[in-house]
Motif scaffolding. Structure first.
Motif, PDB file in Angstrom:
ATOM      1  N   SER A  34       0.833  -1.199   0.000  1.00  7.96           N
ATOM      2  CA  SER A  34       0.000   0.000   0.000  1.00  7.96           C
ATOM      3  C   SER A  34       0.871   1.253   0.000  1.00  7.96           C
ATOM      4  O   SER A  34       0.561   2.251  -0.664  1.00  7.96           O
ATOM      5  CB  SER A  34      -0.922  -0.014   1.217  1.00  7.96           C
ATOM      6  N   LEU A  35       1.971   1.189   0.738  1.00 11.54           N
ATOM      7  CA  LEU A  35       2.894   2.316   0.808  1.00 11.54           C
ATOM      8  C   LEU A  35       3.654   2.496  -0.506  1.00 11.54           C
ATOM      9  O   LEU A  35       3.888   3.627  -0.948  1.00 11.54           O
ATOM     10  CB  LEU A  35       3.889   2.084   1.954  1.00 11.54           C
ATOM     11  N   LEU A  36       4.008   1.362  -1.122  1.00 15.99           N
ATOM     12  CA  LEU A  36       4.851   1.378  -2.327  1.00 15.99           C
ATOM     13  C   LEU A  36       4.222   0.472  -3.387  1.00 15.99           C
ATOM     14  O   LEU A  36       4.702  -0.635  -3.643  1.00 15.99           O
ATOM     15  CB  LEU A  36       6.258   0.879  -1.975  1.00 15.99           C
ATOM     16  N   PRO A  37       3.137   0.921  -4.017  1.00 19.38           N
ATOM     17  CA  PRO A  37       2.395   0.050  -4.939  1.00 19.38           C
ATOM     18  C   PRO A  37       3.189  -0.408  -6.159  1.00 19.38           C
ATOM     19  O   PRO A  37       2.826  -1.405  -6.786  1.00 19.38           O
ATOM     20  CB  PRO A  37       1.199   0.918  -5.350  1.00 19.38           C
ATOM     21  N   ASP A  38       4.250   0.293  -6.511  1.00 17.89           N
ATOM     22  CA  ASP A  38       5.032  -0.084  -7.694  1.00 17.89           C
ATOM     23  C   ASP A  38       6.217  -0.989  -7.367  1.00 17.89           C
ATOM     24  O   ASP A  38       6.959  -1.393  -8.273  1.00 17.89           O
ATOM     25  CB  ASP A  38       5.547   1.173  -8.407  1.00 17.89           C
ATOM     26  N   LEU A  39       6.381  -1.318  -6.092  1.00 15.48           N
ATOM     27  CA  LEU A  39       7.518  -2.140  -5.689  1.00 15.48           C
ATOM     28  C   LEU A  39       7.303  -3.589  -6.124  1.00 15.48           C
ATOM     29  O   LEU A  39       6.207  -4.129  -5.989  1.00 15.48           O
ATOM     30  CB  LEU A  39       7.680  -2.068  -4.165  1.00 15.48           C
ATOM     31  N   ASP A  40       8.362  -4.230  -6.633  1.00 18.68           N
ATOM     32  CA  ASP A  40       8.215  -5.613  -7.070  1.00 18.68           C
ATOM     33  C   ASP A  40       8.270  -6.563  -5.872  1.00 18.68           C
ATOM     34  O   ASP A  40       8.511  -6.159  -4.730  1.00 18.68           O
ATOM     35  CB  ASP A  40       9.282  -5.983  -8.115  1.00 18.68           C
ATOM     36  N   ASP A  41       8.033  -7.851  -6.143  1.00 22.73           N
ATOM     37  CA  ASP A  41       7.940  -8.839  -5.059  1.00 22.73           C
ATOM     38  C   ASP A  41       9.255  -8.953  -4.288  1.00 22.73           C
ATOM     39  O   ASP A  41       9.241  -9.050  -3.047  1.00 22.73           O
ATOM     40  CB  ASP A  41       7.553 -10.212  -5.624  1.00 22.73           C
ATOM     41  N   ASP A  42      10.378  -8.949  -4.994  1.00 22.31           N
ATOM     42  CA  ASP A  42      11.664  -9.074  -4.308  1.00 22.31           C
ATOM     43  C   ASP A  42      11.909  -7.886  -3.386  1.00 22.31           C
ATOM     44  O   ASP A  42      12.384  -8.044  -2.252  1.00 22.31           O
ATOM     45  CB  ASP A  42      12.804  -9.183  -5.323  1.00 22.31           C
ATOM     46  N   GLY A  43      11.578  -6.701  -3.866  1.00 17.84           N
ATOM     47  CA  GLY A  43      11.742  -5.506  -3.041  1.00 17.84           C
ATOM     48  C   GLY A  43      10.830  -5.531  -1.828  1.00 17.84           C
ATOM     49  O   GLY A  43      11.222  -5.131  -0.720  1.00 17.84           O
ATOM     50  N   THR A  44       9.604  -6.007  -2.030  1.00 16.88           N
ATOM     51  CA  THR A  44       8.656  -6.111  -0.918  1.00 16.88           C
ATOM     52  C   THR A  44       9.166  -7.073   0.142  1.00 16.88           C
ATOM     53  O   THR A  44       9.149  -6.760   1.344  1.00 16.88           O
ATOM     54  CB  THR A  44       7.284  -6.579  -1.435  1.00 16.88           C
ATOM     55  N   GLU A  45       9.638  -8.245  -0.294  1.00 18.62           N
ATOM     56  CA  GLU A  45      10.130  -9.233   0.666  1.00 18.62           C
ATOM     57  C   GLU A  45      11.359  -8.726   1.402  1.00 18.62           C
ATOM     58  O   GLU A  45      11.545  -9.029   2.588  1.00 18.62           O
ATOM     59  CB  GLU A  45      10.418 -10.556  -0.042  1.00 18.62           C
ATOM     60  N   ALA A  46      12.185  -7.960   0.739  1.00 14.00           N
ATOM     61  CA  ALA A  46      13.357  -7.386   1.411  1.00 14.00           C
ATOM     62  C   ALA A  46      12.929  -6.450   2.535  1.00 14.00           C
ATOM     63  O   ALA A  46      13.536  -6.433   3.615  1.00 14.00           O
ATOM     64  CB  ALA A  46      14.235  -6.650   0.398  1.00 14.00           C
ATOM     65  N   LEU A  47      11.877  -5.681   2.305  1.00 15.88           N
ATOM     66  CA  LEU A  47      11.392  -4.756   3.334  1.00 15.88           C
ATOM     67  C   LEU A  47      10.685  -5.505   4.463  1.00 15.88           C
ATOM     68  O   LEU A  47      10.746  -5.077   5.622  1.00 15.88           O
ATOM     69  CB  LEU A  47      10.476  -3.710   2.711  1.00 15.88           C
ATOM     70  N   VAL A  48      10.011  -6.606   4.144  1.00 11.87           N
ATOM     71  CA  VAL A  48       9.432  -7.451   5.202  1.00 11.87           C
ATOM     72  C   VAL A  48      10.555  -7.960   6.102  1.00 11.87           C
ATOM     73  O   VAL A  48      10.433  -7.955   7.338  1.00 11.87           O
ATOM     74  CB  VAL A  48       8.627  -8.623   4.609  1.00 11.87           C
ATOM     75  N   ARG A  49      11.658  -8.364   5.502  1.00 10.12           N
ATOM     76  CA  ARG A  49      12.796  -8.838   6.299  1.00 10.12           C
ATOM     77  C   ARG A  49      13.386  -7.711   7.142  1.00 10.12           C
ATOM     78  O   ARG A  49      13.823  -7.938   8.281  1.00 10.12           O
ATOM     79  CB  ARG A  49      13.872  -9.440   5.382  1.00 10.12           C
ATOM     80  N   THR A  50      13.398  -6.497   6.595  1.00  9.50           N
ATOM     81  CA  THR A  50      13.863  -5.348   7.377  1.00  9.50           C
ATOM     82  C   THR A  50      12.997  -5.158   8.614  1.00  9.50           C
ATOM     83  O   THR A  50      13.501  -4.934   9.724  1.00  9.50           O
ATOM     84  CB  THR A  50      13.829  -4.069   6.517  1.00  9.50           C
ATOM     85  N   TRP A  51      11.684  -5.255   8.437  1.00 10.22           N
ATOM     86  CA  TRP A  51      10.737  -5.120   9.558  1.00 10.22           C
ATOM     87  C   TRP A  51      11.054  -6.160  10.629  1.00 10.22           C
ATOM     88  O   TRP A  51      11.252  -5.830  11.802  1.00 10.22           O
ATOM     89  CB  TRP A  51       9.312  -5.306   9.030  1.00 10.22           C
ATOM     90  N   TYR A  52      11.090  -7.420  10.216  1.00 16.13           N
ATOM     91  CA  TYR A  52      11.308  -8.487  11.192  1.00 16.13           C
ATOM     92  C   TYR A  52      12.691  -8.406  11.815  1.00 16.13           C
ATOM     93  O   TYR A  52      12.857  -8.713  13.005  1.00 16.13           O
ATOM     94  CB  TYR A  52      11.089  -9.851  10.538  1.00 16.13           C
ATOM     95  N   GLY A  53      13.679  -7.999  11.035  1.00 15.37           N
ATOM     96  CA  GLY A  53      15.013  -7.852  11.588  1.00 15.37           C
ATOM     97  C   GLY A  53      15.039  -6.849  12.724  1.00 15.37           C
ATOM     98  O   GLY A  53      15.667  -7.080  13.765  1.00 15.37           O
ATOM     99  N   HIS A  54      14.331  -5.732  12.540  1.00 18.25           N
ATOM    100  CA  HIS A  54      14.289  -4.716  13.595  1.00 18.25           C
ATOM    101  C   HIS A  54      13.570  -5.248  14.832  1.00 18.25           C
ATOM    102  O   HIS A  54      14.059  -5.091  15.959  1.00 18.25           O
ATOM    103  CB  HIS A  54      13.585  -3.449  13.099  1.00 18.25           C
TER     104      HIS A  54
END
Length: 230
Positions: free
Chosen positions: A31-51
């Motif tokens: 929703s924040l980044l509608p143009d982001l591809d799947d790999d980019g999205t998963e990288a940010l999910v990992r950033t969230w969980y890492g924090h």
């Protein structure tokens, strides 16, 4: 309510086990980044969980004063937004809220009802009390009792979190069955004497070869059947 020969209470992890936490975070990022591809999205999910995982370890280790999950999620959302080049406080707050708008797995609500007809059902979560109110309301989860790690100012697998459920139910640890899709969570429960049941989910932490849990189920429906719930 029927008796069960092996257990008096069933205790459930909530995030991941009962609701699709990564899916909610993923939707928030898209929703924040509608143009982001799947790999980019998963990288940010990992950033969230890492924090989140890093901060929970810091708090449990006494290297950071206690902060509840609502604050830690807000920090995670800010970190994700910064990594994505987004500088908008409203967007960060909306993204943080995605961590509480979590859909239940398809069998969570009906299987929980089945199990609740057999024994008392207790939710035990690292989520704050405020977050749990929103998570449970959104997902339609109905408990006899919900315990938040906020009450001991720590996070699972700190033993004191599991002892919340033991104290609240007034039963011996080995009369409580801890249900989770995270093997690390079940190891924490075993360490204080609780019985354990691993439930497979598309997310989570699978058992290691050395793990020995009391029950293993392919789904929550399967666990309900194993326990004889109608």
């Amino acid at each position: 309510m029927n008796a069960h020969p092996d257990f008096d209470v069933i205790v459930f992890d909530i995030l991941g086990t009962m609701v699709d936490e990564p899916g909610g975070i993923r939707r928030g990022i898209r929703s924040l980044l509608p143009d982001l591809d799947d790999d980019g999205t998963e990288a940010l999910v990992r950033t969230w969980y890492g924090h989140v995982e890093e901060q929970q370890r810091e708090i449990n280790g006494g290297r950071r004063p206690y902060a509840d999950s609502t604050l830690v999620d807000l920090e995670a959302a800010a970190r994700v937004a910064a990594e994505a080049g987004v500088d908008d406080e409203d967007a960060v707050r909306s993204l943080a809220g995605a961590g509480q708008r979590l859909d239940p797995w398809p069998d969570s609500v009906p299987a929980l009802a089945r199990l609740a007809s057999l024994l008392p059902v207790v939710g035990l979560s690292n989520a704050s009390r405020a977050a749990l109110t929103r998570v449970n309301a959104h997902a339609g989860l109905r408990w006899h009792l919900v315990c938040s790690a906020e009450d001991v100012r720590g996070y699972k697998p700190d033993p004191e979190v599991y002892r919340l459920a033991i104290a609240a139910t007034g039963r011996a640890p080995d009369r409580l069955l801890m249900v989770a899709t995270h093997a690390w969570d079940l190891r924490g429960a075993q360490a204080v004497g609780m019985r354990t049941a691993y439930v497979e989910r598309p997310v989570g932490d699978p058992p290691r070869a050395a793990d020995a849990f009391d029950l293993t189920a392919a789904s929550l429906d399967h666990l309900a059947t194993l326990l004889g719930a109608g």
